[in-house]
Each structure stands twice: as structure tokens, then as C-alpha cells.
Design a protein around this motif. Structure first.
Motif, mmCIF file in Angstrom:
data_model
loop_
_atom_site.group_PDB
_atom_site.id
_atom_site.type_symbol
_atom_site.label_atom_id
_atom_site.label_comp_id
_atom_site.label_asym_id
_atom_site.label_seq_id
_atom_site.Cartn_x
_atom_site.Cartn_y
_atom_site.Cartn_z
ATOM 1 N N PRO A 256 21.386 25.864 60.175
ATOM 2 C CA PRO A 256 22.156 26.521 59.609
ATOM 3 C C PRO A 256 21.712 27.928 59.075
ATOM 4 O O PRO A 256 20.561 27.853 58.035
ATOM 5 N N PHE B 282 23.353 30.760 56.341
ATOM 6 C CA PHE B 282 23.966 30.335 54.975
ATOM 7 C C PHE B 282 24.818 31.527 54.960
ATOM 8 O O PHE B 282 24.460 33.053 54.347
ATOM 9 N N GLY C 113 27.976 24.751 52.199
ATOM 10 C CA GLY C 113 27.606 23.957 53.648
ATOM 11 C C GLY C 113 27.991 22.515 53.535
ATOM 12 O O GLY C 113 27.916 21.857 52.523
ATOM 13 N N VAL D 83 22.134 21.802 53.666
ATOM 14 C CA VAL D 83 23.303 22.150 52.485
ATOM 15 C C VAL D 83 22.216 22.956 51.644
ATOM 16 O O VAL D 83 20.970 23.123 51.810
ATOM 17 N N THR E 15 29.163 28.773 53.044
ATOM 18 C CA THR E 15 29.030 28.444 53.732
ATOM 19 C C THR E 15 28.243 28.164 54.842
ATOM 20 O O THR E 15 27.544 29.226 54.554
ATOM 21 N N ALA E 16 28.215 27.598 55.197
ATOM 22 C CA ALA E 16 27.007 26.844 56.794
ATOM 23 C C ALA E 16 27.430 27.165 57.660
ATOM 24 O O ALA E 16 28.229 26.930 58.125
#
Length: 420
Positions: free
Chosen positions: A128, A130, A369, A374, A410-411
Motif C-alpha cells: 500500500p 500512505f 495505516g 504500517v 492512512t494507508a
């Protein structure tokens, strides 16, 4: 006697004659013998001379040949199958699409074609990205790509409000924003800048709420999504993108103690159709199945000497991150929820070399995330560190933040086909 010997010798000579003279002896080889001079072959021509000569003799391509080549290439690309275009482009790194869209109108229009959507549904980014909001510019975001380890600063989406909005959840390549007054929700694709303002909530709750988001097709985000908000007094609603409405699916059971003391700054975790919220007093987790409207509560004490907790998820496993403080030392730890004993088990902690940077300092911890990767923001006076952690690989990597002091983030899995 002597005369007799001379006579015999004379008879022998008369009979056989004198022997031939001896052959001359050849002189040794080391003696000098003059030889006639030999002519040496001419030296080979210089390569540089040949190159210059070949360049002088080589014919330059004429203007007619160049134009013919350009016309041939145009013919090739003109009839190049569009499905091959889509198959190749769908495999490009996400960061390449920022340059890809500016090539021509036809390439930009491919992003909305059905064939391109089908191709993208088969390829999900390995990790992912960010999306972050910084202190110095809360009106625009910055995106970090952990694969190339580069920051991208996209054009801010045109959100129809003058108030500040923050990302609170993500699913299927889409981000959910909530304004600072906790009144209006917005859904946006940060790559394509497609944005939608959600209808007004039926419940007039203006307090801080925890928000969760779930997508029916996580790979592309084209099959619809649902958003849920939960207040500390137990009120909640679920938004369905297919019906474009908010609705309450049931009531919270009386066995769940209120108020929930949920942290609105922490994101929820999605796993197997359930949304998980971290609560305190008592410490534990509240979960909600969004399809059936079923609630569950688990009272799980936090590990000793730990704080700043946040939930995470990896392959269906429920994880928790936090900071353990003992005296002047601070260390980020990772725990996994044991389903049988309902206890937190420590599985990893930040290397000592990284922890020593914050020894004796008051550390402000923020987790961005909640998936398999994270990002941590560790801030102290005059120092800021960004670190990513891969749950599967147990790998800690420092991130060059370029001076960013992050407020929230957030992710999300980047997708070019997800639409709000």
C-alpha cells in the motif's frame, strides 16, 4: 731396407693415385655473412584513418528515407491493438501513470475503458501507499510509495468545502475524509481526483466518531463500498454507496458497556467482513459484522507499561502496535491477538539502534495505516522520525520524510479505476 720401403710406396701410388683434397670446413654460424638487403612490408593502415575514410565515404540518410521511417512507425502504432495497450499499461508501476496521462488524449481516456478496468483488476500493487497530512499544509496531502521510496505531491482534490478535512479511513483505492467539525463525509480517489460528497447523516451527532470503511472489490474498488461511523455513546450508521444512503442496521446490545471511549484518531481494522474498534475503560476490542449487523466485545487488557495503542491487520490476524515506556527508555512494540487465550503476545519490537535516538525524550507516537505495512511517526522536541514496518518480513525501514511533520494519515492501495 729403406729403399725397399720407398719402392713399395711408389708402386702403391702408381696403382691407386693420390687421394682427393679434403672438403673445406664451413665457418661457424656466429660469423657475419653479408646478405643483400630485404624490403620490409608496408605498415598496415591506421584504424582511425579507416574510420575517418569510412565516415567520409558513408552516405548520410536522405530526408526521404527519414520521412519514410516516421510514416512506417506511425502506421505501426496507429493499428496497434488497443487490448495490448491496456494489458501493457496495467502492468506499469503506479507512479508511471502520473507521466502516462500527459502523453496524449487517447492514453488518458484508456483509464476509463472497460478493458483497462478488467486488466487492472488482475494486478494489485504489492504494497500500500500512505496518504499523509502535514502540519505546515493541512489543505493538501503527500503520498509515499514504499516500493520506490519516493514522495508524491498530487494536485489537491477540489473538495466542496472551505473547512479542513482529514483522511479517516480507506478501502479499494478510495479515501474517506471527514471535516474538522465531524459533520460531512467525502470519498476521493487521490490518483484521479474523483470526489464525492456523501449525503447528510440522519443522526445529528456532532461529537468525535470512529470511522471504518470496507470495499466489496478491494483490488479495484469498482464494486461498491460501505462506510460506518461509531460514536462513544453507542450510536452508529452505515453508508452504502450502491443506494447512496445512510442507515442504521440494528441496535448495540446492552452487554457492551457505554461509553465506548473509542479514539477517533485511530483507524479501524477490517478482516473477514468484520470491523474492529479499539476501546478503553475497559480495555478491549469491539467488533461489528457489517452484513448482519452483529456486535461482539472482547475485554483484553493492554500489555503493562504500554500506551499509544493502535490496531493493525495482516492476513486476517489482529495485531496491535504501541509504545512501551520504562524510565527514560521508549520502544515501539508489536503484539498479536491470541484467539484462544484472548491475550496480546509480543512478536517484535523496534531495534535498539532506533530506540536510542529517543532515549530520555518525550515521544509523540502516531500510527498510519493498519494493513500488512504500517508507518510510524515518532516526534520529540526538535526531532521527527518516520519508520515503516513490514509485519510479514519483520522489517524496519527509515523513511526520508523531507521535513514533514505529520498530523494524520492512512494507508491505501492505489487504484486508477476506483471511483467515488
Amino acid at each position: 731396407m729403406f729403399r725397399q720401403l720407398i719402392g713399395q710406396l711408389q708402386d702403391f701410388v702408381d696403382l691407386h693415385g693420390f687421394p682427393p683434397p679434403p672438403a673445406p670446413i664451413a665457418p661457424p654460424s656466429y660469423f657475419f655473412h653479408p646478405q643483400p638487403p630485404t624490403k620490409l612490408p608496408p605498415p598496415p593502415p591506421s584504424p582511425l584513418h579507416d574510420d575517418r575514410k569510412s565516415k567520409r565515404t558513408q552516405k548520410e540518410p536522405t530526408q526521404i528515407e527519414t520521412s519514410d521511417l516516421n510514416e512506417t512507425m506511425e502506421e505501426i502504432w496507429r493499428y496497434f491493438p488497443e487490448d495490448l495497450y491496456e494489458a501493457v499499461i496495467a502492468r506499469l508501476p503506479i507512479a508511471a501513470f502520473f507521466r502516462f496521462r500527459s502523453v496524449c488524449h487517447n492514453w488518458n481516456s484508456l483509464l476509463t475503458s472497460d478493458g483497462f478496468t478488467r486488466q487492472c483488476s488482475q494486478f494489485r500493487p504489492p504494497q500500500p501507499w500512505f496518504y499523509t497530512i502535514a502540519h505546515n499544509n493541512v489543505n493538501s496531502g503527500a503520498m509515499y510509495d514504499p516500493v520506490s521510496r519516493k514522495w508524491h505531491h498530487p494536485i489537491a482534490p477540489k473538495i466542496p468545502t472551505t473547512t479542513i478535512v482529514f483522511p479517516v479511513a480507506s478501502a479499494g483505492g478510495l479515501l474517506c475524509f471527514l471535516d474538522i467539525g465531524h459533520r460531512s463525509f467525502y470519498v476521493c480517489n487521490p490518483l484521479t481526483n474523483s470526489i464525492k460528497e456523501l449525503p447528510t447523516r440522519s443522526a445529528k451527532v456532532w461529537q468525535r466518531v470512529a470511522v471504518g470503511m470496507m470495499s466489496e472489490t478491494p483490488a479495484t474498488g469498482t464494486g461498491g463500498y460501505k462506510i460506518m461511523w461509531l460514536a462513544s455513546n453507542g450510536e452508529y450508521e452505515v453508508y452504502n454507496s450502491k443506494t447512496d444512503t445512510w442507515q442504521r442496521l440494528g441496535t448495540m446490545p446492552e452487554c457492551i458497556k457505554l461509553p465506548l471511549s473509542v479514539n477517533s484518531n485511530l483507524q479501524t481494522v477490517t478482516a473477514d467482513g468484520w470491523l474492529y474498534f479499539l476501546r478503553s475503560d475497559p480495555d478491549g476490542i469491539v467488533s461489528f459484522e457489517i452484513e448482519s449487523g452483529t456486535w461482539k466485545e472482547y475485554q483484553i487488557p493492554f500489555p503493562p507499561d504500554s500506551g499509544d495503542h493502535a490496531l493493525a491487520e495482516c492476513g486476517g490476524r489482529i495485531m496491535m502496535v504501541g509504545v512501551v515506556r520504562k524510565g527514560a527508555a521508549s520502544c515501539v512494540c508489536i503484539w498479536e491477538l491470541q484467539k484462544m487465550s484472548l491475550l496480546w503476545k509480543e512478536v517484535d519490537r523496534m531495534p535498539n539502534v532506533m530506540c536510542l535516538e529517543f532515549y530520555g525524550k518525550h515521544v509523540k507516537f502516531l500510527c498510519l495505516g493498519n494493513g500488512g505495512l504500517v508507518m510510524f511517526s515518532l516526534e520529540s522536541k526538535m526531532m521527527n522520525r518516520l519508520i515503516t514496518y513490514d509485519i510479514l518480513k519483520k522489517e524496519w525501514v527509515k523513511v526520508n520524510g523531507n521535513g514533514l511533520w505529520i498530523v494524520c494519515g492512512t494507508a491505501f492501495h492505489p487504484s486508477l479505476t476506483a471511483t467515488a
